[in-house]
Design a protein around this motif. Sequence first.
Motif, mmCIF file in Angstrom:
data_model
loop_
_atom_site.group_PDB
_atom_site.id
_atom_site.type_symbol
_atom_site.label_atom_id
_atom_site.label_comp_id
_atom_site.label_asym_id
_atom_site.label_seq_id
_atom_site.Cartn_x
_atom_site.Cartn_y
_atom_site.Cartn_z
ATOM 1 N N ILE A 55 0.850 -1.185 0.000
ATOM 2 C CA ILE A 55 0.000 0.000 0.000
ATOM 3 C C ILE A 55 0.888 1.237 0.000
ATOM 4 O O ILE A 55 0.931 2.023 0.959
ATOM 5 C CB ILE A 55 -0.963 0.003 1.212
ATOM 6 C CG1 ILE A 55 -1.589 -1.370 1.410
ATOM 7 C CG2 ILE A 55 -2.061 1.050 1.015
ATOM 8 C CD1 ILE A 55 -2.454 -1.840 0.265
ATOM 9 N N THR A 56 1.661 1.397 -1.060
ATOM 10 C CA THR A 56 2.509 2.568 -1.250
ATOM 11 C C THR A 56 1.913 3.425 -2.362
ATOM 12 O O THR A 56 1.085 2.953 -3.146
ATOM 13 C CB THR A 56 3.929 2.153 -1.646
ATOM 14 O OG1 THR A 56 3.865 1.438 -2.898
ATOM 15 C CG2 THR A 56 4.558 1.247 -0.592
ATOM 16 N N ALA A 57 2.338 4.670 -2.438
ATOM 17 C CA ALA A 57 1.753 5.584 -3.427
ATOM 18 C C ALA A 57 1.857 5.050 -4.863
ATOM 19 O O ALA A 57 0.860 5.041 -5.590
ATOM 20 C CB ALA A 57 2.393 6.962 -3.308
ATOM 21 N N TYR A 117 -2.338 -11.358 18.780
ATOM 22 C CA TYR A 117 -1.363 -10.396 18.258
ATOM 23 C C TYR A 117 0.016 -10.754 18.785
ATOM 24 O O TYR A 117 0.207 -10.919 19.995
ATOM 25 C CB TYR A 117 -1.732 -8.977 18.689
ATOM 26 C CG TYR A 117 -0.784 -7.925 18.170
ATOM 27 C CD1 TYR A 117 -0.916 -7.436 16.871
ATOM 28 C CD2 TYR A 117 0.246 -7.419 18.959
ATOM 29 C CE1 TYR A 117 -0.051 -6.476 16.379
ATOM 30 C CE2 TYR A 117 1.115 -6.453 18.485
ATOM 31 C CZ TYR A 117 0.968 -5.982 17.194
ATOM 32 O OH TYR A 117 1.831 -5.029 16.695
ATOM 33 N N GLU A 118 1.009 -10.858 17.893
ATOM 34 C CA GLU A 118 2.370 -11.229 18.268
ATOM 35 C C GLU A 118 3.313 -10.080 17.903
ATOM 36 O O GLU A 118 3.665 -9.905 16.731
ATOM 37 C CB GLU A 118 2.787 -12.510 17.548
ATOM 38 C CG GLU A 118 1.873 -13.696 17.848
ATOM 39 C CD GLU A 118 2.249 -14.933 17.048
ATOM 40 O OE1 GLU A 118 3.448 -15.076 16.712
ATOM 41 O OE2 GLU A 118 1.350 -15.734 16.741
ATOM 42 N N PRO A 119 3.747 -9.274 18.868
ATOM 43 C CA PRO A 119 4.592 -8.116 18.571
ATOM 44 C C PRO A 119 5.845 -8.457 17.770
ATOM 45 O O PRO A 119 6.315 -7.626 16.972
ATOM 46 C CB PRO A 119 4.949 -7.583 19.967
ATOM 47 C CG PRO A 119 3.808 -8.009 20.827
ATOM 48 C CD PRO A 119 3.408 -9.353 20.300
ATOM 49 N N ALA A 120 6.385 -9.645 17.961
ATOM 50 C CA ALA A 120 7.616 -10.021 17.251
ATOM 51 C C ALA A 120 7.408 -10.109 15.742
ATOM 52 O O ALA A 120 8.390 -10.106 14.984
ATOM 53 C CB ALA A 120 8.135 -11.357 17.781
ATOM 54 N N ARG A 121 6.159 -10.186 15.294
ATOM 55 C CA ARG A 121 5.885 -10.311 13.858
ATOM 56 C C ARG A 121 5.729 -8.951 13.179
ATOM 57 O O ARG A 121 5.441 -8.889 11.979
ATOM 58 C CB ARG A 121 4.622 -11.147 13.643
ATOM 59 C CG ARG A 121 4.785 -12.596 14.064
ATOM 60 C CD ARG A 121 3.493 -13.380 13.889
ATOM 61 N NE ARG A 121 3.042 -13.395 12.497
ATOM 62 C CZ ARG A 121 1.896 -13.920 12.099
ATOM 63 N NH1 ARG A 121 1.065 -14.439 12.990
ATOM 64 N NH2 ARG A 121 1.551 -13.909 10.822
ATOM 65 N N GLN A 122 5.912 -7.867 13.913
ATOM 66 C CA GLN A 122 5.820 -6.559 13.282
ATOM 67 C C GLN A 122 6.870 -6.437 12.182
ATOM 68 O O GLN A 122 7.964 -6.981 12.276
ATOM 69 C CB GLN A 122 6.030 -5.457 14.330
ATOM 70 C CG GLN A 122 4.917 -5.365 15.350
ATOM 71 C CD GLN A 122 5.158 -4.229 16.318
ATOM 72 O OE1 GLN A 122 4.799 -3.086 16.046
ATOM 73 N NE2 GLN A 122 5.801 -4.528 17.442
ATOM 74 N N ARG A 123 6.529 -5.696 11.134
ATOM 75 C CA ARG A 123 7.424 -5.532 9.991
ATOM 76 C C ARG A 123 7.406 -4.075 9.543
ATOM 77 O O ARG A 123 6.521 -3.308 9.915
ATOM 78 C CB ARG A 123 6.972 -6.431 8.839
ATOM 79 C CG ARG A 123 5.553 -6.135 8.355
ATOM 80 C CD ARG A 123 5.159 -6.937 7.125
ATOM 81 N NE ARG A 123 3.799 -6.625 6.709
ATOM 82 C CZ ARG A 123 2.749 -7.397 6.941
ATOM 83 N NH1 ARG A 123 2.894 -8.536 7.607
ATOM 84 N NH2 ARG A 123 1.547 -7.034 6.505
ATOM 85 N N ALA A 124 8.386 -3.714 8.739
ATOM 86 C CA ALA A 124 8.402 -2.371 8.168
ATOM 87 C C ALA A 124 7.180 -2.202 7.273
ATOM 88 O O ALA A 124 6.819 -3.107 6.513
ATOM 89 C CB ALA A 124 9.680 -2.164 7.362
ATOM 90 N N ALA A 125 6.544 -1.045 7.363
ATOM 91 C CA ALA A 125 5.333 -0.807 6.590
ATOM 92 C C ALA A 125 5.209 0.673 6.265
ATOM 93 O O ALA A 125 5.689 1.533 7.011
ATOM 94 C CB ALA A 125 4.107 -1.276 7.371
ATOM 95 N N GLU A 126 4.550 0.963 5.152
ATOM 96 C CA GLU A 126 4.257 2.344 4.783
ATOM 97 C C GLU A 126 3.407 2.978 5.880
ATOM 98 O O GLU A 126 2.509 2.348 6.439
ATOM 99 C CB GLU A 126 3.498 2.376 3.460
ATOM 100 C CG GLU A 126 3.280 3.756 2.876
ATOM 101 C CD GLU A 126 4.575 4.400 2.414
ATOM 102 O OE1 GLU A 126 4.902 5.478 2.957
ATOM 103 O OE2 GLU A 126 5.259 3.837 1.550
ATOM 104 N N SER A 127 3.685 4.233 6.202
ATOM 105 C CA SER A 127 2.924 4.887 7.267
ATOM 106 C C SER A 127 1.474 5.083 6.843
ATOM 107 O O SER A 127 1.160 5.231 5.652
ATOM 108 C CB SER A 127 3.540 6.239 7.621
ATOM 109 O OG SER A 127 3.326 7.169 6.574
#
Length: 345
Positions: free
Chosen positions: A103-105, A144-154
């Motif tokens: 979901i980037t521009a 919800y598993e915080p360790a699975r967070q990833r870089a994502a578009e704001s």
Amino acid sequence: MEMRLLGDSGISVSSICLGTMTFGQQNTEAEAHAQLDFAVAQGVNFIDAAEMYPVPPKAETQGRTESYIGSWLVRQARDSVVVATKIAGPSRGMKWIRGGPQITAPQIRAAIDGSLRRLRTDYVDLYQIHWPERYVPMFGERYYEPARQRAAESIENQLRALGELVQAGKVRAIGLSNETPYGVMSFAQAAREHGFPRVVSIQNAYHLMNRTFETGGLAEVSTQLNIGLLPYSPLAFGLLSGKYLSDPSAAGRLTEFPGFGQRYAKPNVAEATRAYVALAQRHGLSPAQMAIAFTRQKPFTTSVIIGATSITQLAENIGAADVTLSAELLAEVDEIDQRWPNPAP
């Protein structure tokens, strides 16, 4: 058919929306057109699609649903139909969509142009993010598993790009799907702080065996922010119609695509299904219509997304628009929910 406003967009939609994820896999183009014609004749003016449809997603069929709608839409008065579609969120498994959707521009611009080309129109009424750019538990995951967070578009950048589509006249309103309270509130905050368009809808799973929208905080967020729910899977992949109770091998997505409905292969699903079907029968109702009417009557619901593979099924499902569940029946629904709460989230 009752008409309701889609958030604060000024767009009026029928309380029943025709889902189209079977078009191009379980339904031919001719069958798709027949469903569309029938739904419109019954007062439905709202159609929901997605760039990844039909399901299950495959490279060779991706976009076919929108194409089938487009070959029908080109013969209609465009302003008589409210068309919604969705941009796919991140997926390692769907490399055939822009090399892996995000979901980037740049991808938002490419996605909407592809959808408009297939739909054979120059705008869509509602453009939705199919699932979040960031990590969240989805499609049957409970925790919800915080360790699975990833870089994502704001979220700010996502909303800015979607706002540009509104300014360009390609999109009338913006919606979310498979979102969380945090996500909805973050989109609302970004719109307020930067003057971007407000989100007007949220499309999440909601049915008798998955009421997490109510219990997890989204109902309050939706109500307070005037972001209407567009519940999908009101029949829980056909389970709540009762057809699998009498024939476990009955035709449907659960039998045709067994790996696609794992969220329904969980403890207490069978028990809850039997209880809800029996409840409908005791009250002289079609189980399918009772399940759809339940979601339609909720004060936070704007339009219930139904789907079918036959006109017979479609007629029964649309008929739920004329069914009003009594307070007595709704109390019995809550009693069943207390025994088997959310067995298929």
